[in-house]
Design an enzyme around this catalytic site. Structure first.
Site, short mmCIF file in Angstrom:
data_model
loop_
_atom_site.label_atom_id
_atom_site.label_comp_id
_atom_site.label_asym_id
_atom_site.label_seq_id
_atom_site.Cartn_x
_atom_site.Cartn_y
_atom_site.Cartn_z
N ASP A 7 0.72 -1.26 -0.18
CA ASP A 7 0.07 0.08 0.31
C ASP A 7 0.92 0.93 0.11
O ASP A 7 2.28 1.01 -0.01
CB ASP A 7 -1.07 0.12 1.15
CG ASP A 7 -1.47 0.99 1.53
OD1 ASP A 7 -2.57 1.84 0.35
OD2 ASP A 7 -1.79 1.37 2.21
N GLY A 40 -2.40 9.45 -4.18
CA GLY A 40 -3.66 9.28 -4.76
C GLY A 40 -3.42 11.14 -5.81
O GLY A 40 -4.30 11.32 -6.94
N CYS A 70 -4.51 -1.29 -1.38
CA CYS A 70 -4.68 -0.15 -1.75
C CYS A 70 -5.80 0.31 -3.25
O CYS A 70 -5.32 -0.78 -4.04
CB CYS A 70 -3.38 0.14 -2.06
SG CYS A 70 -3.47 2.31 -2.49
N CYS A 177 -11.41 3.15 1.03
CA CYS A 177 -10.14 3.32 0.34
C CYS A 177 -9.59 2.16 1.95
O CYS A 177 -10.18 2.33 3.31
CB CYS A 177 -9.95 4.99 1.29
SG CYS A 177 -7.96 5.25 1.49
N THR A 178 -8.77 1.95 1.44
CA THR A 178 -8.51 0.40 2.77
C THR A 178 -7.53 1.88 3.96
O THR A 178 -8.32 0.87 5.00
CB THR A 178 -7.29 -0.15 2.24
OG1 THR A 178 -5.99 0.83 1.69
CG2 THR A 178 -7.51 -1.00 0.74
#
Length: 261
Positions: A7, A40, A70, A177-178
């Protein structure tokens, strides 16, 4: 058995904890990119390059499977990661749980980063799986960063702002979103309306953990003897769990394992 997760930051903790619960005997490799996050705002090309570097750092430890924990990396980099690493290393991506959320009948809210909200990728999932229910896309500026830094006040502000954009009649919230899964109960409390049934939250951690085991032909064994190996890679460097990770139950669960040396 060894499972790697990647991630941009500590969003991988939720999926790692899910793996730990299903297979306590699995050694874990946690590979993230604090030098390059957040991913992002980056271009798809930048995300792909950084995700590939993080994935290769994990792959060097010879895991049996790699979980891309992710959403951003799964959207932009999953085909490249699979082309580079499979079939030697099975790669499992993360997809927002829009399908199971819509199956409950709605209305549904999808909390996601501003970059993901309204994206063709997310709109495609809505068209494919949620045409029959009311769906509200809720951008959550600052929430992932606040979670990454375990900034309690910033988390409260970001959750409150997103809750204000969430219709009061929603019956399910997709955590797109994780990082958000680490503060799931705070999100639930923010959107729950008095006198209405409990809002259902839909994350992806459990599903990707189970899929990783399926890809390597392993069955869940929650009573297995716990493993003692946890490898933490921060932008490719061997490290320990970041202090912020230990602010969350998932991080504490993993922190109980001795780091690999």
């Amino acid at each position: 058995m060894k499972i790697a997760l990647m991630d941009s930051g500590i969003g991988l903790l939720a999926a790692a904890a899910a793996v730990r619960r299903l297979r306590p005997d699995a050694d874990l490799v946690l590979s993230s990119d604090p030098d390059g996050m957040p991913w992002g705002p980056r271009t798809p090309q930048d995300v792909t390059a950084r995700a590939l570097a993080v994935a290769r750092a994990a792959a060097a430890h010879r895991p049996d499977a790699l979980i891309v924990a992710c959403n951003t990396a799964s959207v932009h980099a999953l085909p490249t990661l699979r082309a580079a690493l499979e079939p030697t290393l099975p790669v499992v991506g993360t997809v927002p749980a829009i399908k199971p959320a819509a199956a409950g009948g709605g209305p549904v809210a999808i909390w996601a980063t501003p970059a993901t909200t309204g994206s063709p990728y997310q709109r495609g999932l809505i068209d494919d799986f949620a045409r029959s229910v009311a769906v509200t896309e809720v951008p959550c500026p600052g929430l992932a960063d606040a979670v990454q830094n375990a900034d309690e006040a910033a988390i409260d502000r970001a959750v409150a702002a997103a809750a204000a954009l969430t219709p009061p009649d929603v019956r399910a919230v997709v955590l797109g979103c994780t990082h958000y899964e680490l503060v799931a109960e705070r999100i639930r409390a923010a959107v729950q309306q008095p006198g209405l049934p409990p809002v259902t939250l839909h994350g992806s951690a459990g599903a990707v953990a189970a899929q990783a085991l399926r890809r390597i032909g392993a069955a869940p064994a929650p009573s297995a003897e716990p493993a003692t190996s946890l490898t933490v890679l921060l932008s490719g460097r061997a490290a320990e769990l970041p202090d912020a990770a230990l602010a969350y139950a998932e991080g504490l669960l993993l922190g109980a394992v001795s780091p690999a040396r």
